[in-house]
Enzyme design. Sequence first.
Site, PDB file in Angstrom:
ATOM      1  CD  GLU A   1      -2.694   1.224   2.559  1.00  0.00           C
ATOM      2  OE1 GLU A   1      -3.657   2.014   2.569  1.00  0.00           O
ATOM      3  OE2 GLU A   1      -2.438   0.438   3.502  1.00  0.00           O
TER       4      GLU A   1
ATOM      5  CD  GLU B   1      -7.429   1.162   6.406  1.00  0.00           C
ATOM      6  OE1 GLU B   1      -6.755   0.183   6.761  1.00  0.00           O
ATOM      7  OE2 GLU B   1      -6.960   2.112   5.743  1.00  0.00           O
TER       8      GLU B   1
END
Length: 271
Positions: free
Chosen positions: A154, A248
Amino acid sequence: MIQSAITVSLVEEARGGPFVYWNGLEDAFDRAAKLGFDAVEIFAPGPDAVSQAELKSLTERTGLKVAAVGTGAGMVKHGLSLTDVDASKRKAARDFVRSMIDFGGPVGAPAIIGSMQGRWGGDLSLDGALDYLAEALDELGPHAATYNVPLIYEPLNRYETNLIRTVDEGVKFLKRLKTDNIKLLADLFHMNIEEANVADALRQGGDAIGHIHFVDSNRQAAGLGHTDFAPIIEALRSIGYDGYLCAEAFPLPDSDTAAQKTIEAFKSLLA
């Protein structure tokens, strides 16, 4: 087919962070299933936090899958980083990620490397940090492949890392690796900060994109900020993305509302 997912944190040290559910795995699975989500993404303190038997039981009872498992507890709880200047700590970090790959792999869930990528500075140069990161991914990517899942890396925004911050930088980094089993996580919150155009960045990422954190500009649930999601969904369809859109997000104003807003946005956008 693009599917929906939602996050649950089991890490008490991360309380207050951007995870929708906080009251245990069974609670998260039951609430997510009731709302019609396809999967749950798990942020666990370690591989022993949940037994494989419990995980299998929850997926079978609810019909939900495990979208991915986070590794950030290695940083939050143990201060581990894949780019630490101390070789013994880098090894401990790789071992932790490996253990989380072993946790998620049996249920088809890839592990995510986010905060554990670390930073450069002091005695560590950018090139040196990227060398350490490449070394780690080249070791861990093939291990994830034994479970037929990728390892997810990420890019983060400038306030959380100074290594790789955009999809384009991520794609270029993947090209230097020996392993081809690394995919990028495109987090729409981080992208809102770092990308000139989120939809264009996703198109340029193409098949390197393996997971999406589906969240609004303010890290709240989709629809509670100012992100225009229509061109983002169009871009994902144009590259043939068939993974998860996973929330998220902060549990604001509360977990149930954040979850409800997320699934409503998902269904409206993907209709």
